[in-house]
Scaffold this motif. Structure first.
Motif, PDB file in Angstrom:
ATOM      1  N   LYS A  11       0.832  -1.206   0.000  1.00 55.83           N
ATOM      2  CA  LYS A  11       0.000   0.000   0.000  1.00 55.83           C
ATOM      3  C   LYS A  11       0.865   1.254   0.000  1.00 55.83           C
ATOM      4  CE  LYS A  11      -4.244  -1.705   2.213  1.00 55.83           C
ATOM      5  NZ  LYS A  11      -5.099  -1.618   3.428  1.00 55.83           N
ATOM      6  N   ARG A  12       1.955   1.209   0.714  1.00 59.78           N
ATOM      7  CA  ARG A  12       2.866   2.363   0.747  1.00 59.78           C
ATOM      8  C   ARG A  12       3.507   2.569  -0.620  1.00 59.78           C
ATOM      9  NH1 ARG A  12       3.746   0.040   5.930  1.00 59.78           N
ATOM     10  NH2 ARG A  12       5.527  -1.176   5.214  1.00 59.78           N
ATOM     11  N   HIS A  13       3.818   1.482  -1.291  1.00 62.01           N
ATOM     12  CA  HIS A  13       4.364   1.602  -2.646  1.00 62.01           C
ATOM     13  C   HIS A  13       3.347   2.257  -3.578  1.00 62.01           C
ATOM     14  CE1 HIS A  13       7.032  -2.177  -1.734  1.00 62.01           C
ATOM     15  NE2 HIS A  13       7.359  -1.134  -1.004  1.00 62.01           N
ATOM     16  N   ILE A  14       2.111   1.796  -3.490  1.00 60.45           N
ATOM     17  CA  ILE A  14       1.049   2.308  -4.361  1.00 60.45           C
ATOM     18  C   ILE A  14       0.783   3.778  -4.076  1.00 60.45           C
ATOM     19  CG2 ILE A  14      -1.425   2.117  -4.846  1.00 60.45           C
ATOM     20  CD1 ILE A  14      -1.129  -0.918  -4.462  1.00 60.45           C
ATOM     21  N   ALA A  15       0.849   4.178  -2.804  1.00 60.05           N
ATOM     22  CA  ALA A  15       0.594   5.579  -2.453  1.00 60.05           C
ATOM     23  C   ALA A  15       1.598   6.512  -3.118  1.00 60.05           C
ATOM     24  CB  ALA A  15       0.626   5.745  -0.933  1.00 60.05           C
ATOM     25  N   VAL A  16       2.876   6.107  -3.155  1.00 59.21           N
ATOM     26  CA  VAL A  16       3.896   6.943  -3.792  1.00 59.21           C
ATOM     27  C   VAL A  16       3.663   7.006  -5.301  1.00 59.21           C
ATOM     28  CG1 VAL A  16       6.364   7.144  -4.291  1.00 59.21           C
ATOM     29  CG2 VAL A  16       5.609   6.511  -1.994  1.00 59.21           C
ATOM     30  N   LEU A  17       3.313   5.883  -5.902  1.00 60.69           N
ATOM     31  CA  LEU A  17       3.040   5.879  -7.342  1.00 60.69           C
ATOM     32  C   LEU A  17       1.815   6.731  -7.685  1.00 60.69           C
ATOM     33  CD1 LEU A  17       3.676   2.105  -8.136  1.00 60.69           C
ATOM     34  CD2 LEU A  17       5.134   4.038  -8.765  1.00 60.69           C
ATOM     35  N   GLN A  18       0.785   6.651  -6.870  1.00 60.11           N
ATOM     36  CA  GLN A  18      -0.407   7.466  -7.121  1.00 60.11           C
ATOM     37  C   GLN A  18      -0.091   8.953  -7.026  1.00 60.11           C
ATOM     38  OE1 GLN A  18      -3.057   5.705  -4.209  1.00 60.11           O
ATOM     39  NE2 GLN A  18      -4.238   4.663  -5.809  1.00 60.11           N
ATOM     40  N   GLU A  19       0.744   9.308  -6.069  1.00 64.73           N
ATOM     41  CA  GLU A  19       1.134  10.715  -5.931  1.00 64.73           C
ATOM     42  C   GLU A  19       1.948  11.168  -7.136  1.00 64.73           C
ATOM     43  OE1 GLU A  19       3.687  13.597  -2.874  1.00 64.73           O
ATOM     44  OE2 GLU A  19       3.141  11.549  -2.267  1.00 64.73           O
ATOM     45  N   LEU A  20       2.857  10.321  -7.589  1.00 65.06           N
ATOM     46  CA  LEU A  20       3.673  10.649  -8.757  1.00 65.06           C
ATOM     47  C   LEU A  20       2.803  10.781  -9.999  1.00 65.06           C
ATOM     48  CD1 LEU A  20       6.291  10.936 -10.396  1.00 65.06           C
ATOM     49  CD2 LEU A  20       6.470   8.433 -10.382  1.00 65.06           C
ATOM     50  N   PHE A  21       1.950   9.820 -10.237  1.00 71.01           N
ATOM     51  CA  PHE A  21       1.111   9.856 -11.435  1.00 71.01           C
ATOM     52  C   PHE A  21       0.097  10.995 -11.391  1.00 71.01           C
ATOM     53  CE2 PHE A  21       1.749   4.978 -11.883  1.00 71.01           C
ATOM     54  CZ  PHE A  21       3.024   5.201 -12.392  1.00 71.01           C
ATOM     55  N   GLY A  22      -0.432  11.249 -10.197  1.00 72.15           N
ATOM     56  CA  GLY A  22      -1.407  12.325 -10.057  1.00 72.15           C
ATOM     57  C   GLY A  22      -0.836  13.693 -10.335  1.00 72.15           C
ATOM     58  N   SER A  23       0.477  13.852 -10.215  1.00 68.89           N
ATOM     59  CA  SER A  23       1.107  15.155 -10.429  1.00 68.89           C
ATOM     60  C   SER A  23       1.221  15.504 -11.909  1.00 68.89           C
ATOM     61  CB  SER A  23       2.508  15.173  -9.797  1.00 68.89           C
ATOM     62  OG  SER A  23       3.367  14.259 -10.454  1.00 68.89           O
ATOM     63  N   VAL A  24       1.074  14.495 -12.785  1.00 69.79           N
ATOM     64  CA  VAL A  24       1.247  14.758 -14.220  1.00 69.79           C
ATOM     65  C   VAL A  24       0.042  14.337 -15.050  1.00 69.79           C
ATOM     66  CG1 VAL A  24       3.763  14.560 -14.079  1.00 69.79           C
ATOM     67  CG2 VAL A  24       2.390  12.530 -14.568  1.00 69.79           C
ATOM     68  N   ALA A  25      -0.779  13.440 -14.523  1.00 70.46           N
ATOM     69  CA  ALA A  25      -1.894  12.922 -15.309  1.00 70.46           C
ATOM     70  C   ALA A  25      -2.998  13.966 -15.414  1.00 70.46           C
ATOM     71  CB  ALA A  25      -2.433  11.637 -14.678  1.00 70.46           C
ATOM     72  N   HIS A  26      -3.373  14.319 -16.633  1.00 67.38           N
ATOM     73  CA  HIS A  26      -4.466  15.278 -16.836  1.00 67.38           C
ATOM     74  C   HIS A  26      -5.816  14.607 -16.595  1.00 67.38           C
ATOM     75  CE1 HIS A  26      -1.629  18.212 -18.302  1.00 67.38           C
ATOM     76  NE2 HIS A  26      -1.166  17.341 -19.191  1.00 67.38           N
ATOM     77  N   GLY A  27      -5.929  13.341 -16.971  1.00 65.59           N
ATOM     78  CA  GLY A  27      -7.141  12.605 -16.660  1.00 65.59           C
ATOM     79  C   GLY A  27      -6.981  11.877 -15.342  1.00 65.59           C
ATOM     80  N   GLY A  28      -7.796  10.888 -15.096  1.00 63.79           N
ATOM     81  CA  GLY A  28      -7.678  10.120 -13.873  1.00 63.79           C
ATOM     82  C   GLY A  28      -6.509   9.156 -13.934  1.00 63.79           C
ATOM     83  N   VAL A  29      -6.050   8.744 -12.745  1.00 59.81           N
ATOM     84  CA  VAL A  29      -4.964   7.775 -12.656  1.00 59.81           C
ATOM     85  C   VAL A  29      -5.561   6.380 -12.759  1.00 59.81           C
ATOM     86  CG1 VAL A  29      -3.126   6.851 -11.198  1.00 59.81           C
ATOM     87  CG2 VAL A  29      -3.554   9.319 -11.249  1.00 59.81           C
ATOM     88  N   PRO A  30      -5.068   5.538 -13.632  1.00 62.58           N
ATOM     89  CA  PRO A  30      -5.587   4.174 -13.742  1.00 62.58           C
ATOM     90  C   PRO A  30      -5.432   3.427 -12.419  1.00 62.58           C
ATOM     91  CG  PRO A  30      -4.176   4.707 -15.601  1.00 62.58           C
ATOM     92  CD  PRO A  30      -4.003   5.801 -14.603  1.00 62.58           C
TER      93      PRO A  30
END
Length: 282
Positions: free
Chosen positions: A80-99
């Motif tokens: 879960k901690r791994h996923i949280a960092v990836l979601q934060e990274l992807f959310g900073s650049v993704a214009h649409g939703g994060v898969p």
């Protein structure tokens, strides 16, 4: 190895992402058209038991057939901690939703059995089940207005920072302690002395039951020693290198210095007059 040439599946192994002051080590990261699999691999030969409070235990057969329980860290929470960092990274650049990023725990040992409560929000698989699991998700279509998983995994790879471990630092080993014997001592041509490379002290010729050796005088703080036979070779090479140098101190020796084969010390020139002949013997 399953998807080496696949155009719709991208796999990154041993991915270490550093982002916003945090770092995560992900065993396997799989990008599918509709989402990601964040896979944590747990090499456990035992049976696993999960209680209702999501506590994990390794189960082993104890004495008299009674099972012994040993607590272990919850890999789902780790992932879960791994996923949280990836979601934060992807959310900073993704214009649409994060898969979606699926939390997957894989057990490479084929005989592992998981018993007890079924944890929510994660998939527990043996390695022989993983390929079928991926194939079921492979044909899923991405949700509308979500960022491309393949663009995002390329982004994650730009944040990959391999962890370079220094084994000397990790195990508190002084690099000099693993030097070969020939590099633990040096011969100083100017001082005509052997020096300890650990503390720069002049080493002294000593003897024990194993024979002659050059030892550091700063004992017990420095207990380094080098056999005399090794010291002879080191001294010979040092003298040869110095003689090749144009700035070599010619006043030191008129001839090439020779070393004692027993102790490694420099043989001194001594003159002795022979009365009967008047000749000088070297």
């Amino acid at each position: 190895m399953w998807y080496k040439d696949a155009a719709d599946v991208v796999v990154a192994n041993d991915l270490r992402v550093e982002y916003n002051g945090r770092s995560v080590q992900i065993d396997h990261f799989v990008a599918l058209p509709a989402g990601f699999l964040v896979i944590e691999s747990k090499s456990l030969p035992d049976h696993i038991y999960i209680d209702e409070a999501d506590n994990w235990f390794r189960m082993a057969r104890g004495k008299r057939g009674v099972e012994d329980r040993e607590g272990m860290s919850n890999p789902i929470e780790q992932n879960k901690r791994h996923i949280a960092v990836l979601q934060e990274l992807f959310g900073s650049v993704a214009h649409g939703g994060v898969p979606p990023l699926a939390n997957v725990i894989v057990f490479p040992h084929p005989k592992v059995v998981v018993r007890g409560s079924k944890p929510a929000g994660a998939y527990l698989l043996r390695v022989d089940q993983l390929h079928t699991f991926i194939e079921k998700l492979r044909g899923s279509k991405p949700a509308p207005e979500t960022a491309s998983t393949f663009d995002l995994i390329k982004l994650a790879l730009t944040y990959h920072r391999p962890l370079v471990l220094d084994p000397y630092e990790r195990y508190h080993i002084d690099k000099k302690d693993v030097l070969p014997l020939s590099r633990r001592i040096e011969f100083d041509v100017k001082q005509k002395a052997y020096l300890c490379v650990f503390c720069a002290a002049k080493m002294a010729l000593q003897r024990d039951r194993n024979g002659l050796f050059w030892g550091c005088p700063n004992n017990p703080q420095c207990k380094k020693r080098v056999p005399a036979s090794v010291a002879v070779q080191v001294g010979t090479e040092a003298v040869e290198r110095s003689e090749k140098d144009k700035d070599f101190l010619t006043w030191l020796f008129t001839d090439k210095p020779r070393l004692c084969p027993n102790c490694g010390d420099i043989l001194q020139r001594k003159n002795r007059a022979i009365k009967s002949t008047g000749r000088v013997r070297m």
